[in-house]
Write a protein that holds these residues in place. Structure first.
Motif, short mmCIF file in Angstrom:
data_model
loop_
_atom_site.label_atom_id
_atom_site.label_comp_id
_atom_site.label_asym_id
_atom_site.label_seq_id
_atom_site.Cartn_x
_atom_site.Cartn_y
_atom_site.Cartn_z
N ARG A 300 0.85 -1.20 0.00
CA ARG A 300 0.00 0.00 0.00
C ARG A 300 0.88 1.24 0.00
O ARG A 300 1.94 1.25 0.63
CB ARG A 300 -0.88 0.01 1.27
N THR A 301 0.44 2.30 -0.65
CA THR A 301 1.16 3.57 -0.59
C THR A 301 0.95 4.20 0.78
O THR A 301 -0.18 4.56 1.12
CB THR A 301 0.66 4.55 -1.68
N PRO A 302 2.00 4.34 1.59
CA PRO A 302 1.81 4.94 2.91
C PRO A 302 1.62 6.45 2.80
O PRO A 302 2.03 7.05 1.81
CB PRO A 302 3.13 4.63 3.65
N THR A 303 1.00 7.05 3.80
CA THR A 303 0.93 8.51 3.83
C THR A 303 2.34 9.05 4.03
O THR A 303 3.21 8.34 4.54
CB THR A 303 0.04 8.99 5.00
N LEU A 304 2.57 10.30 3.62
CA LEU A 304 3.86 10.92 3.90
C LEU A 304 3.74 11.98 5.00
O LEU A 304 4.70 12.66 5.32
CB LEU A 304 4.46 11.50 2.62
N ARG A 305 2.55 12.09 5.58
CA ARG A 305 2.39 13.02 6.70
C ARG A 305 3.25 12.56 7.88
O ARG A 305 3.31 11.37 8.17
CB ARG A 305 0.92 13.11 7.10
N ASN A 306 3.97 13.48 8.49
CA ASN A 306 4.87 13.22 9.63
C ASN A 306 6.03 12.30 9.26
O ASN A 306 6.66 11.69 10.12
CB ASN A 306 4.11 12.62 10.82
N ILE A 307 6.34 12.21 7.96
CA ILE A 307 7.32 11.24 7.50
C ILE A 307 8.71 11.49 8.11
O ILE A 307 9.46 10.53 8.35
CB ILE A 307 7.38 11.20 5.95
N ALA A 308 9.06 12.75 8.40
CA ALA A 308 10.40 13.01 8.95
C ALA A 308 10.58 12.39 10.33
O ALA A 308 11.70 12.20 10.79
CB ALA A 308 10.65 14.52 9.00
N LEU A 309 9.45 12.04 11.00
CA LEU A 309 9.53 11.49 12.36
C LEU A 309 9.53 9.97 12.39
O LEU A 309 9.73 9.37 13.45
CB LEU A 309 8.31 11.95 13.18
N THR A 310 9.28 9.32 11.25
CA THR A 310 8.94 7.89 11.31
C THR A 310 10.01 6.96 10.76
O THR A 310 9.74 5.81 10.45
CB THR A 310 7.59 7.61 10.60
N ALA A 311 11.25 7.45 10.63
CA ALA A 311 12.35 6.59 10.17
C ALA A 311 12.52 5.41 11.14
O ALA A 311 12.21 5.55 12.32
CB ALA A 311 13.65 7.39 10.11
N PRO A 312 13.06 4.26 10.71
CA PRO A 312 13.42 3.92 9.34
C PRO A 312 12.19 3.62 8.47
O PRO A 312 11.12 3.40 8.99
CB PRO A 312 14.30 2.69 9.50
N TYR A 313 12.42 3.61 7.15
CA TYR A 313 11.30 3.59 6.20
C TYR A 313 11.16 2.26 5.45
O TYR A 313 12.08 1.45 5.41
CB TYR A 313 11.50 4.72 5.17
N SER A 314 10.02 2.10 4.83
CA SER A 314 9.62 0.96 3.98
C SER A 314 9.11 -0.20 4.83
O SER A 314 9.33 -0.23 6.04
CB SER A 314 10.74 0.50 3.05
N HIS A 315 8.44 -1.15 4.17
CA HIS A 315 7.73 -2.21 4.89
C HIS A 315 8.65 -3.00 5.82
O HIS A 315 8.20 -3.53 6.83
CB HIS A 315 7.04 -3.15 3.89
N ASP A 316 9.95 -3.07 5.46
CA ASP A 316 10.88 -3.84 6.28
C ASP A 316 11.89 -2.94 6.98
O ASP A 316 12.90 -3.43 7.50
CB ASP A 316 11.60 -4.88 5.42
N GLY A 317 11.62 -1.65 7.00
CA GLY A 317 12.52 -0.71 7.69
C GLY A 317 13.89 -0.62 7.04
O GLY A 317 14.87 -0.27 7.68
N SER A 318 13.95 -0.92 5.72
CA SER A 318 15.26 -1.07 5.09
C SER A 318 15.88 0.23 4.57
O SER A 318 16.98 0.20 4.02
CB SER A 318 15.17 -2.10 3.95
N HIS A 319 15.20 1.35 4.70
CA HIS A 319 15.82 2.65 4.37
C HIS A 319 15.97 3.45 5.66
O HIS A 319 14.97 3.71 6.35
CB HIS A 319 14.95 3.45 3.41
N ALA A 320 17.19 3.87 5.98
CA ALA A 320 17.41 4.56 7.26
C ALA A 320 16.94 6.01 7.24
O ALA A 320 16.50 6.53 8.26
CB ALA A 320 18.90 4.50 7.62
N THR A 321 17.02 6.66 6.10
CA THR A 321 16.73 8.10 6.04
C THR A 321 15.93 8.45 4.80
O THR A 321 15.84 7.65 3.86
CB THR A 321 18.05 8.92 5.96
N LEU A 322 15.40 9.67 4.78
CA LEU A 322 14.72 10.17 3.58
C LEU A 322 15.68 10.26 2.41
O LEU A 322 15.33 9.92 1.27
CB LEU A 322 14.09 11.54 3.86
N LYS A 323 16.91 10.70 2.69
CA LYS A 323 17.94 10.78 1.65
C LYS A 323 18.11 9.42 0.95
O LYS A 323 18.18 9.33 -0.27
CB LYS A 323 19.26 11.15 2.33
N GLU A 324 18.15 8.35 1.77
CA GLU A 324 18.34 7.00 1.21
C GLU A 324 17.17 6.59 0.32
O GLU A 324 17.36 6.04 -0.76
CB GLU A 324 18.42 5.97 2.36
N ILE A 325 15.96 6.85 0.79
CA ILE A 325 14.81 6.39 0.01
C ILE A 325 14.66 7.22 -1.27
O ILE A 325 14.30 6.70 -2.32
CB ILE A 325 13.51 6.32 0.85
#
Ligand code: HEC
Ligand code: HEC
Length: 412
Positions: A300-325
């Motif tokens: 599913r496409t996740p919301t990006l609201r509050n995204i700067a607070l919710t690291a790490p990213y992706s379904h398996d937490g495999s991106h550490a930062t916004l820069k990475e994703i």
């Protein structure tokens, strides 16, 4: 009364093999027949956000919301007396938990990253990639009763004792009676689920600087850099808005302005195991349930609201930062030559057509991150209505939640 999650998944696998769940568009979500003006809940929403659906079997009330809030923060609601919903969903992180994957009551790791809880009432389906969990009531059976992995670990052997322990607390006697005034006082897990669903349904985040800009048509509410980032986000060059579109930045959406939910799942090219197009076993997106190879890697496409607070990213937490994703999107998928995520997701045969890649200069990358940072809602992460209602260890009321401050990745 509730079949275990694994049994349900097994059933689904059988249904999938019989072709019974091939159609993902039908919905069991029902719009209540009370009309929007009769909702007993005080929805405070900007003009551009339609009311969410309240299922007819569980319309919103403030009393159910408050009971749910107490349950959400109560570790007694778990096999080990050591896990509450809030163990994996922290308010200062927009209800994500900051870990790659969370850990349940018996110490088992979850396969997927703990999701932020940001406007969950407006998604057509809940969870990273599950076409079946189409109401919060249904979703919440997962963490309570699921056994793959155990989160709260409630099962046939401990369910009565856990319930009796909760109901022995007079705080709950009062809260249950207020929440379900027309029922005899035989409270059960249905009541618990309805209350938890009401609390999470009431987690509303539409007060970011970007919302000030939208609501007041006040372009000064976000920085010049964020405005440039917004234009990039909405450009055909970057394509972000095709999936992360609308007021909740997601193309999974259900609200009272529409008759049907819009359900969408996409493969963003994170994996391509041994050139087969496969994602890691147990994390193959909706393919996990349908068994259909065309659904491989679709989430599913996740919301990006509050995204700067919710690291790490992706379904398996495999991106550490916004820069990475952002780097993954720019490459048109993840291409890594060593380490845990090794592989060339750019070549995944099920990759969505919008994940085509682009190049960004250093300033443009900063601008895009500045825009994503303008979606942080401090009123949400400090909202006392969403905080722990229980007294602290010394019996004193807890102070109001503390503002976590500007996320590190936004200080650029
Ligand atoms: C052990 C950690 C853990 C606990 C405890 C936990 N969750 Fe979660 N939560 C998760 C994970 C992981 C996901 C994503 C699951 C998936 O997609 O398979 C999730 C997803 C969700 C979602 C879906 C959000 C969305 O946007 O689709 C909701 C709602 C939710 N949890 C509510 C709760 C509630 C209510 C409780 C308490 C009954 C709870 N959770 C307990 C880890 C946890
Ligand atoms: C084809 C649809 C699609 C497009 C286009 C798209 N995304 Fe996504 N986005 C998704 C999906 C689906 C996920 C979850 C994928 C996963 O976890 O495997 C996601 C995840 C993310 C996440 C992580 C969210 C979280 O909670 O962990 C961020 C950040 C993000 N996208 C930003 C962007 C940006 C910025 C762009 C434009 C450059 C973009 N996306 C383009 C569908 C899309």
């Amino acid at each position: 009364m509730f079949s275990s999650l694994s049994r349900r998944l097994a059933l689904l696998a059988v249904m999938a093999s019989l072709g019974l769940v091939g159609c993902l568009d039908s919905s069991e979500t029902k719009i209540d027949d009370q009309g929007t003006s009769n909702s007993q809940f005080n929805w405070v929403l900007p003009a551009y956000v339609p009311r969410p659906v309240e299922p007819d079997f569980n319309p919103m009330t403030e009393d159910k919301f408050q009971l749910g809030r107490h349950l959400f923060y109560d570790e007694r609601l778990s096999a080990g007396g050591n896990i509450s919903c809030a163990s994996c969903h922290h308010q200062d992180k927009a209800f994500a938990d900051g870990r790659v994957v969370p850990i349940g009551t018996h110490g088992e790791s979850h396969r997927r990253n703990a999701q932020a809880l940001v406007n969950p009432a407006w998604f057509a389906t809940l969870n990273w990639g599950n076409p079946v969990t189409d109401t919060l009531e249904r979703q919440i059976e997962g963490p309570l009763f699921g056994d793959d992995p155990h989160e709260h670990g409630i099962n046939d052997t401990n369910r009565e004792a856990i319930l009796a322990d909760l109901l022995a607390d007079p705080t709950y006697t009062a809260l249950f009676s207020a929440a379900f005034p027309n029922e005899s006082a035989e409270w059960n897990y249905n009541h618990i689920i309805f209350a938890l669903a009401s609390f999470t349904r009431g987690m509303v985040s539409y007060s970011s600087p970007y919302d000030t800009y939208l609501a007041e048509n006040n372009i000064q509410a976000i920085s010049v850099s964020a405005r440039r980032g917004m234009d990039l986000f909405n450009s055909e060059r970057l394509e972000c808005f095709h999936c992360h579109g609308g007021y909740n930045f997601s193309n999974s959406v259900m609200d009272r302005s529409r008759n049907f939910p819009e359900r969408n799942f996409h493969n963003t090219g994170l994996y391509n195991l041994a050139g087969s197009g496969n994602y890691p076993v147990g994390n193959t997106g909706i393919h996990d349930l349908t068994g259909d190879i065309r659904h491989m890697g679709q989430f599913r496409t996740p919301t990006l609201r509050n995204i700067a607070l919710t690291a790490p990213y992706s379904h398996d937490g495999s991106h550490a930062t916004l820069k990475e994703i952002i780097a993954t999107y720019a490459a048109g998928g993840r291409h890594i030559t060593s380490g845990v995520y090794v592989g060339d997701g750019r070549l995944n045969p099920n990759k969505d057509g919008f994940i085509a890649g682009f190049s960004l200069n250093a300033q443009e990358e900063k601008d895009l991150i500045a825009f994503l940072c303008s979606l942080t809602d401090e009123a949400f992460t400090t909202n006392p209505r969403l905080s722990n209602p229980w007294p602290d260890e010394n019996g004193n009321p807890r102070p109001a939640p503390i503002n976590p401050g500007v996320p590190k990745q936004c200080l650029q």
